[in-house]
Design a protein around this motif. Structure first.
Motif, mmCIF file in Angstrom:
data_model
loop_
_atom_site.group_PDB
_atom_site.id
_atom_site.type_symbol
_atom_site.label_atom_id
_atom_site.label_comp_id
_atom_site.label_asym_id
_atom_site.label_seq_id
_atom_site.Cartn_x
_atom_site.Cartn_y
_atom_site.Cartn_z
ATOM 1 N N LEU A 183 0.832 -1.205 0.000
ATOM 2 C CA LEU A 183 0.000 0.000 0.000
ATOM 3 C C LEU A 183 0.867 1.256 0.000
ATOM 4 C CD1 LEU A 183 -2.879 -1.004 2.456
ATOM 5 C CD2 LEU A 183 -2.889 -1.022 -0.053
ATOM 6 N N SER A 184 2.032 1.190 0.644
ATOM 7 C CA SER A 184 2.971 2.312 0.595
ATOM 8 C C SER A 184 3.469 2.530 -0.832
ATOM 9 C CB SER A 184 4.149 2.049 1.530
ATOM 10 O OG SER A 184 5.119 3.077 1.421
ATOM 11 N N ALA A 185 3.771 1.430 -1.546
ATOM 12 C CA ALA A 185 4.184 1.541 -2.945
ATOM 13 C C ALA A 185 3.065 2.143 -3.792
ATOM 14 C CB ALA A 185 4.584 0.169 -3.484
ATOM 15 N N ALA A 186 1.820 1.764 -3.489
ATOM 16 C CA ALA A 186 0.684 2.312 -4.233
ATOM 17 C C ALA A 186 0.580 3.826 -4.039
ATOM 18 C CB ALA A 186 -0.607 1.632 -3.784
ATOM 19 N N ARG A 187 0.824 4.287 -2.823
ATOM 20 C CA ARG A 187 0.771 5.746 -2.584
ATOM 21 C C ARG A 187 1.868 6.464 -3.355
ATOM 22 N NH1 ARG A 187 0.240 3.646 2.666
ATOM 23 N NH2 ARG A 187 -1.950 3.525 3.299
ATOM 24 N N ARG A 188 3.071 5.870 -3.421
ATOM 25 C CA ARG A 188 4.145 6.483 -4.209
ATOM 26 C C ARG A 188 3.794 6.520 -5.689
ATOM 27 N NH1 ARG A 188 7.210 3.168 -0.827
ATOM 28 N NH2 ARG A 188 7.859 1.787 -2.536
ATOM 29 N N LEU A 189 2.936 5.603 -6.126
ATOM 30 C CA LEU A 189 2.484 5.578 -7.515
ATOM 31 C C LEU A 189 1.271 6.458 -7.752
ATOM 32 C CD1 LEU A 189 3.092 1.790 -8.150
ATOM 33 C CD2 LEU A 189 4.048 3.646 -9.538
ATOM 34 N N GLY A 190 0.879 7.243 -6.742
ATOM 35 C CA GLY A 190 -0.176 8.230 -6.926
ATOM 36 C C GLY A 190 -1.559 7.815 -6.491
ATOM 37 N N PHE A 191 -1.723 6.586 -6.001
ATOM 38 C CA PHE A 191 -3.049 6.154 -5.546
ATOM 39 C C PHE A 191 -3.366 6.791 -4.198
ATOM 40 C CE2 PHE A 191 -1.882 2.970 -8.612
ATOM 41 C CZ PHE A 191 -3.079 2.582 -9.201
ATOM 42 N N GLY A 192 -4.648 7.097 -3.991
ATOM 43 C CA GLY A 192 -5.078 7.644 -2.716
ATOM 44 C C GLY A 192 -4.864 9.135 -2.562
ATOM 45 N N SER A 193 -4.487 9.841 -3.631
ATOM 46 C CA SER A 193 -4.320 11.300 -3.561
ATOM 47 C C SER A 193 -4.601 11.902 -4.934
ATOM 48 C CB SER A 193 -2.903 11.671 -3.103
ATOM 49 O OG SER A 193 -1.942 11.187 -4.019
ATOM 50 N N LYS A 194 -4.957 13.168 -4.950
ATOM 51 C CA LYS A 194 -5.253 13.841 -6.213
ATOM 52 C C LYS A 194 -3.976 14.009 -7.030
ATOM 53 C CE LYS A 194 -9.302 16.340 -4.468
ATOM 54 N NZ LYS A 194 -9.945 17.661 -4.302
ATOM 55 N N THR A 195 -4.147 14.068 -8.344
ATOM 56 C CA THR A 195 -2.991 14.156 -9.241
ATOM 57 C C THR A 195 -2.335 15.531 -9.228
ATOM 58 O OG1 THR A 195 -4.377 14.815 -11.110
ATOM 59 C CG2 THR A 195 -4.006 12.446 -10.780
ATOM 60 N N GLY A 196 -3.078 16.561 -8.817
ATOM 61 C CA GLY A 196 -2.552 17.920 -8.874
ATOM 62 C C GLY A 196 -2.946 18.656 -10.141
ATOM 63 N N LEU A 197 -3.705 18.008 -11.025
ATOM 64 C CA LEU A 197 -4.173 18.683 -12.235
ATOM 65 C C LEU A 197 -5.254 19.694 -11.877
ATOM 66 C CD1 LEU A 197 -4.428 15.685 -14.746
ATOM 67 C CD2 LEU A 197 -2.629 17.402 -14.586
ATOM 68 N N PRO A 198 -5.408 20.752 -12.693
ATOM 69 C CA PRO A 198 -6.436 21.765 -12.411
ATOM 70 C C PRO A 198 -7.827 21.265 -12.791
ATOM 71 C CG PRO A 198 -5.258 22.322 -14.423
ATOM 72 C CD PRO A 198 -4.567 21.116 -13.848
ATOM 73 N N LEU A 199 -8.334 20.331 -12.015
ATOM 74 C CA LEU A 199 -9.625 19.708 -12.285
ATOM 75 C C LEU A 199 -10.568 19.941 -11.108
ATOM 76 C CD1 LEU A 199 -8.309 16.295 -13.658
ATOM 77 C CD2 LEU A 199 -9.340 18.125 -15.017
ATOM 78 N N ILE A 250 4.860 2.638 -13.141
ATOM 79 C CA ILE A 250 5.397 1.290 -13.291
ATOM 80 C C ILE A 250 6.219 1.203 -14.566
ATOM 81 C CG2 ILE A 250 4.755 -1.113 -13.718
ATOM 82 C CD1 ILE A 250 2.376 -0.702 -11.843
ATOM 83 N N ALA A 251 5.752 1.852 -15.635
ATOM 84 C CA ALA A 251 6.483 1.836 -16.903
ATOM 85 C C ALA A 251 7.832 2.529 -16.765
ATOM 86 C CB ALA A 251 5.649 2.514 -17.987
ATOM 87 N N ASN A 252 7.861 3.692 -16.074
ATOM 88 C CA ASN A 252 9.110 4.407 -15.846
ATOM 89 C C ASN A 252 10.028 3.597 -14.941
ATOM 90 O OD1 ASN A 252 10.803 6.270 -13.999
ATOM 91 N ND2 ASN A 252 10.310 7.616 -15.715
ATOM 92 N N GLY A 253 9.459 3.041 -13.868
ATOM 93 C CA GLY A 253 10.195 2.162 -12.979
ATOM 94 C C GLY A 253 11.006 2.851 -11.903
ATOM 95 N N THR A 254 11.371 4.099 -12.131
ATOM 96 C CA THR A 254 12.209 4.831 -11.189
ATOM 97 C C THR A 254 11.476 5.975 -10.519
ATOM 98 O OG1 THR A 254 14.167 4.308 -12.500
ATOM 99 C CG2 THR A 254 14.361 6.133 -10.958
ATOM 100 N N ALA A 255 10.711 6.740 -11.298
ATOM 101 C CA ALA A 255 10.025 7.918 -10.767
ATOM 102 C C ALA A 255 8.610 7.988 -11.316
ATOM 103 C CB ALA A 255 10.786 9.194 -11.130
ATOM 104 N N LEU A 256 7.732 8.613 -10.546
ATOM 105 C CA LEU A 256 6.370 8.872 -10.998
ATOM 106 C C LEU A 256 6.359 10.237 -11.673
ATOM 107 C CD1 LEU A 256 3.365 7.932 -10.944
ATOM 108 C CD2 LEU A 256 3.099 9.358 -8.902
ATOM 109 N N PRO A 257 6.035 10.309 -12.962
ATOM 110 C CA PRO A 257 6.008 11.619 -13.615
ATOM 111 C C PRO A 257 4.867 12.478 -13.084
ATOM 112 C CG PRO A 257 5.193 9.917 -15.105
ATOM 113 C CD PRO A 257 5.709 9.210 -13.893
#
Length: 483
Positions: A183-199, A250-257
């Motif tokens: 679940l910690s890995a999922a949070r680093r991948l952006g799950f459980g939080s807003k993306t930050g887009l102006p939506l 997951i595709a990048n493997g190193t960082a979440l864009p």
């Protein structure tokens, strides 16, 4: 500016101020590709009554398409929408005003399994060749947890477990790895939080913690909860935009864009006022070899004869993906969702995506049958443009001139012809998120400068797990394909 003066009836000056003349507004250049957006809407209309489709450029974080169905004509709101038309949209049972792509919160189902796999591999709980016995069902506490196919898979490794979407493998490995880790890995991948887009109204989603469980269910996460979460069910919610974003990570493997929806802001003359460069949202701390193994497993989902997502196959590149079929909504409706999410190409991934098919009450469906065909229908349409985008550039060559040419530059001897010598390529690219010293250009332009991927971060050490008591809800099997 203009000088404004206001007087009383007797001539007394009561207001004196300068005001600026109105000026034309600037231009906001979005990252959405109009052709891609329109075709995404067309594909959704052909293949579903309700659903969503999102495409992300992994290199830049740009959202290329983000479509929902049912939708509406934005021109109805210009200059304003009539009361009758708005009431029609508001009362439509298909909820066209609801942007499913970013406002919807759904169980991610088996599209979540690659996160469990890459965490288990990174933490050393399993390796590429570990074989785990996967019967048709396993007992956790006092409940039986079934495979979606209701069949045993035998002793299988992680790649086959991903390709077959084998529930018992993920039940066992998820419990062994522990919910806090994946679940910690999922949070680093952006799950459980807003993306930050102006939506407006973007869904935050939900990745539970022990604190959340104690607050809402008066207990910690148990093994049964962990089994459900490891297959993307239970108290876990995400939007199609978040699932596509996770696939980009997951595709990048190193960082979440870091996702972008605005590429540039220009003034009325076309001069660039603001230009957004690619950035990194956060490091993932995943083992590079673990990422490679998961990529191979996701490739087998589409390209192996036993994979659950063969209908998403593309004719011109190697696509990696994951099917998903979720139980969703109140049990009285027996409503399900079909997912297909992933990225391509396998080597140097460029595009990540998520397709969602929202089933009708009682409808029998699977990700392989309902969502995967939308992916191939969309990306095959843009084969020419995408092949150009994903083809690696040719290596630079240096011509070494020979002195034995005549005065007009003609070669006197074939053995004395100029020799092409490959140039050594230096790996001095910028980390995602660092500003590149390039000039501002007004769109439309073709951007060639891609930031190099960040160096691999050391894997996050496995954390000790809390002891959990066996008292779970039961995970019901759901179909993945039509095998």
């Amino acid at each position: 500016g203009l000088l404004r003066k206001d007087y009383e009836s007797d001539g007394t000056l009561v207001l004196k101020k300068y005001s600026k003349r109105p000026r034309p507004g600037g231009t906001v250049v979005t990252t959405l590709d109009l052709d891609w957006q329109l075709h995404a809407e067309k594909v959704l209309k052909k293949y579903s009554d309700r659903g969503a489709f999102v495409v992300i450029d992994i290199h830049t974080g740009e959202v290329m398409a983000m479509a929902s169905r049912p939708s509406f004509d934005l021109n109805d709101f210009i200059p304003y929408i009539s009361t009758e038309k708005y009431a029609e949209l508001r009362d439509d049972p298909g909820t066209p005003l609801f942007g499913r792509a970013f406002q919807g919160a759904y169980p991610p189902a088996s599209t979540f399994k690659p996160i469990v796999a890459v965490t288990a591999l990174s933490n050393g709980e399993v390796d590429e060749w570990s074989l785990i016995d996967c019967p048709a069902k396993i007992k956790i506490g006092n409940h039986w947890f079934h495979n979606w196919s209701k069949s045993a898979e035998g002793h299988i490794d992680v790649k086959r477990a991903i390709a077959r979407s084998c529930n018992p493998w993920f039940y066992q490995v998820g419990i062994k790895t522990g919910p806090s880790a994946f679940l910690s890995a999922a949070r680093r991948l952006g799950f459980g939080s807003k993306t930050g887009l102006p939506l407006v109204g973007e869904a935050e989603g939900l990745i539970p913690t022990n604190e959340w469980m104690r607050k809402h269910h008066k207990r910690n996460l148990m093994d049964g909860d962990t089994a459900n979460l490891s297959i993307g069910q239970g108290v876990m919610l995400s939007s199609p935009l978040q699932v596509a974003q996770g696939m980009a990570g997951i595709a990048n493997g190193t960082a979440l864009p870091k996702l972008r929806l605005v590429r540039q802001m220009q003034d009325v003359s076309g001069r660039v006022l603001v230009s957004n460069n690619p950035q990194r949202r956060n490091f993932l701390n995943l083992d590079p070899q673990a990422v490679h193994v998961v990529h191979e497993g996701m490739m087998q989902v589409v390209h192996a004869g036993y994979g659950t997502g063969k209908r998403a196959k593309l004719s011109y590149t190697v696509l990696c993906g994951k099917t998903g079929t979720a139980q969703w909504g109140p049990k009285s409706k027996e409503q399900r969702l079909a997912w297909f999410a992933g990225f391509f190409p396998l080597e140097n991934p460029r595009y990540a995506f998520a397709a969602l098919y929202e089933g009708k009450p009682g409808e029998r469906l699977s990700g392989g049958r309902k969502a995967a065909p939308m992916v191939s229908a969309f990306f095959e349409h843009f084969q020419k443009d995408i092949k150009k985008a994903i083809t690696p550039p040719p290596k630079a060559m240096v011509i070494e001139e020979d002195e034995d040419d005549d005065e007009e530059g003609r070669i006197l001897n074939i053995e004395d012809a100029p020799r092409a010598i490959p140039v050594e390529e230096e790996d001095e690219g910028l980390l995602p998120g660092e500003d590149a010293p390039r000039p501002l250009r007004a769109i439309p332009v073709e951007e060639d400068d891609e930031p190099a991927p960040a160096p691999p971060a050391p894997p996050e050490p496995a954390r000790p797990l809390e002891p959990v008591a066996p008292a779970p809800p039961r995970a019901l099997p759901v179909e993945e394909d039509d095998e």
